[in-house]
Design an enzyme around this catalytic site. Structure first.
Site, mmCIF file in Angstrom:
data_model
loop_
_atom_site.group_PDB
_atom_site.id
_atom_site.type_symbol
_atom_site.label_atom_id
_atom_site.label_comp_id
_atom_site.label_asym_id
_atom_site.label_seq_id
_atom_site.Cartn_x
_atom_site.Cartn_y
_atom_site.Cartn_z
ATOM 1 N N ARG A 81 8.466 -7.767 -3.306
ATOM 2 C CA ARG A 81 8.788 -6.341 -3.410
ATOM 3 C C ARG A 81 9.876 -6.148 -4.456
ATOM 4 O O ARG A 81 10.731 -7.014 -4.638
ATOM 5 C CB ARG A 81 9.234 -5.774 -2.065
ATOM 6 C CG ARG A 81 8.220 -5.935 -0.925
ATOM 7 C CD ARG A 81 6.996 -5.024 -0.943
ATOM 8 N NE ARG A 81 6.638 -4.454 -2.201
ATOM 9 C CZ ARG A 81 5.794 -3.419 -2.348
ATOM 10 N NH1 ARG A 81 5.265 -2.842 -1.302
ATOM 11 N NH2 ARG A 81 5.493 -2.964 -3.522
ATOM 12 N N GLN A 107 4.002 3.104 2.702
ATOM 13 C CA GLN A 107 4.062 2.037 3.698
ATOM 14 C C GLN A 107 4.306 0.701 2.974
ATOM 15 O O GLN A 107 4.165 0.627 1.746
ATOM 16 C CB GLN A 107 2.737 2.118 4.507
ATOM 17 C CG GLN A 107 2.369 0.991 5.393
ATOM 18 C CD GLN A 107 1.466 0.009 4.699
ATOM 19 O OE1 GLN A 107 1.035 0.211 3.578
ATOM 20 N NE2 GLN A 107 1.208 -1.092 5.376
ATOM 21 N N SER A 130 2.951 -2.021 2.114
ATOM 22 C CA SER A 130 2.076 -2.705 1.141
ATOM 23 C C SER A 130 1.821 -1.889 -0.128
ATOM 24 O O SER A 130 1.147 -2.376 -1.028
ATOM 25 C CB SER A 130 0.719 -3.005 1.790
ATOM 26 O OG SER A 130 -0.040 -1.809 1.938
ATOM 27 N N LYS A 131 2.350 -0.662 -0.191
ATOM 28 C CA LYS A 131 1.944 0.221 -1.285
ATOM 29 C C LYS A 131 2.718 -0.079 -2.582
ATOM 30 O O LYS A 131 3.653 -0.862 -2.578
ATOM 31 C CB LYS A 131 2.116 1.675 -0.845
ATOM 32 C CG LYS A 131 1.223 2.029 0.359
ATOM 33 C CD LYS A 131 -0.233 1.715 0.090
ATOM 34 C CE LYS A 131 -1.212 2.268 1.100
ATOM 35 N NZ LYS A 131 -1.228 1.624 2.410
ATOM 36 N N HIS A 132 2.318 0.599 -3.680
ATOM 37 C CA HIS A 132 2.935 0.293 -4.983
ATOM 38 C C HIS A 132 4.443 0.459 -4.916
ATOM 39 O O HIS A 132 5.192 -0.319 -5.500
ATOM 40 C CB HIS A 132 2.351 1.202 -6.067
ATOM 41 C CG HIS A 132 0.901 0.953 -6.325
ATOM 42 N ND1 HIS A 132 -0.092 1.436 -5.511
ATOM 43 C CD2 HIS A 132 0.279 0.251 -7.301
ATOM 44 C CE1 HIS A 132 -1.267 1.056 -5.986
ATOM 45 N NE2 HIS A 132 -1.071 0.332 -7.069
#
Ligand SMILES: Cc1ncc(COP(=O)(O)O)c(C=O)c1O
Length: 416
Positions: free
Chosen positions: A26, A198, A200-202
């Site tokens: 991340r 959320q 997992s998003k970009h």
């Protein structure tokens, strides 16, 4: 040929590559930390008195190119806010894809509208305009268009159908932050669009969402009322104009969002570039088919997906995924899983409001779908033949080459 890890050989990855689940995968740093500290020091964690939610909304609207953006507590909440704004009559119909997150469908059912599932185009696994047109009835109120895995759906065809039948289009951009369709940003093409932040998003705020539109007030409602208890806070005193939930984003989430948003263009660019490098690593394999991207579109690769030609393999897709996982590849079979959405108990067994089966059993419902394996054959096949890798902008070119080597190793072993 190298012995597969699943058969006791050495795995391609002995240590994991960056994952959406942790810091390595991340893009979260000093900017987010400082913004969160600023909120904590201010003592104001709620949007009503704070500054970050408003700033996140303004920055987001500017980036997408829309007039109104309202931050919510999740992507599901954003879609529910859009449905509340649309205000369907109970039993009205909303056309949806069987290959999306359940968060695209929960809001429809929660608003007592009937989700009508139509099949996808095998080219990109996005909802098929021809199937949409065939499913329209006098009760069709809206189409929810998910841009799956970050590749834009066939928006010209979908908008033409929607305009012809006077139907509302909600783009589900949860997986398609900053994707481009023929020179336009997805999310600014339909009547409304929804986003998820959320994990997992970009970009991520842990959980969080955004609903955007150029049409605020079209149905006599301000969008914000639809996620704020129907409460017009710009007027003195307390009032509740219609039924609406509390889906506020907090200042903490928005502070992270403001910092994350500045990184989004680079995040998208890196994800795409490294994913395209992986494309080149595996696209020569006879049993591998990459998903299509429509002409003049830019995909943004939320996840990395490819399809297996199972007729050319000696094992089923589940075995390929098991072997890839043993090599250290963070992947799963089929999206949203090994069956399309309508086969999950909530929908198949109509586990909704007590034992009523609403909205499916409401009087006057026109479309009665059988949520069995023959409803959407292309989506059913996709769920059993699509390999989905979690993807992040922190996966390096070297990682991508090794991921490609692992895929070639496994699939090469199983090609007939
Ligand atoms: C296409 C799609 N729609 C809706 C959602 C729901 O978003 P959230 O998980 O933030 O509620 C997601 C995310 O999981 C998604 O990928």
């Amino acid at each position: 040929m190298d012995k597969l890890a699943v058969d006791g050989g050495a795995p391609v990855f002995s240590a994991p590559y960056p994952s959406i689940r942790n810091a390595a995968g991340r893009t979260i740093g000093a900017e987010e930390m400082a913004a969160v500290a600023d909120v904590m020091n201010s003592g104001c964690l709620a949007y009503i008195y704070g500054k970050y939610v408003g700033q996140f909304e303004e920055d987001f609207a500017r980036l997408i190119g829309v007039k109104t953006a309202v931050a919510t507590s999740s992507g599901t909440a954003a879609l529910h806010t859009a449905l509340i704004y649309l205000n369907p009559e109970p039993g009205d119909e909303v056309i949806v894809s069987p290959l999306t997150d359940m968060g695209s469908v929960i809001p429809v059912v929660s608003q007592l509208a009937v989700p009508v599932f139509v099949d996808v185009d095998p080219f990109d696994q996005n909802i098929d305009p021809k199937a949409i047109e065939a499913a329209i009835t006098p009760r069709t109120k809206a189409i929810i268009v998910t841009h799956l895995f970050g590749a834009p759906a066939d928006m010209d065809a979908i908008m033409a159908i929607a305009r012809k039948h006077d139907i509302f289009v909600i783009e589900d951009c949860a997986q398609a932050h900053l994707a481009r369709y023929k020179g336009r940003t997805t999310g600014a093409i339909g009547d409304m669009a929804c986003y998820s932040f959320q994990q997992s998003k970009h970009i991520t705020t842990g959980d969080g969402g955004m609903v955007v539109t150029n049409q605020d007030g079209k149905f006599g409602r301000a969008l914000r009322l639809c996620m704020d208890k129907g409460w017009p806070r710009d007027r003195p005193g307390r009032d509740h104009l219609f039924l609406a939930p509390n889906y506020h984003m907090t200042e903490l989430q928005a502070a992270v969002g403001v910092a994350q948003l500045r990184k989004l263009p680079d995040v998208v660019e890196t994800r795409r570039r490294v994913a395209q490098l992986l494309d080149a690593e595996i696209n020569q394999m006879p049993s591998v088919r990459l998903l299509g991207v429509r002409p003049n579109c830019e995909e943004v690769r939320w996840a990395y997906a490819f399809t297996l030609d199972l007729a050319r393999l000696t094992v089923p897709g589940a075995k390929v995924v098991e072997a890839l996982r043993a090599e250290g590849i963070d992947c799963f079979l089929g999206y949203p899983g090994q069956v399309p959405l309508y086969r999950y108990p909530m929908l198949k067994d109509r586990l909704t409001f007590g034992s009523s089966g609403w909205p499916f059993t409401l009087p006057g419902v026109l479309t009665q779908q059988d949520f069995g394996a023959s409803l959407c054959p292309i989506a059913e096949a996709a769920c059993l033949s699509t390999v989905v890798l979690w993807w992040t902008e922190r996966i390096t070119e070297a990682d991508a080459r090794r991921i490609g080597a692992a895929i070639r190793k496994v699939i090469g072993n199983y090609e007939a």
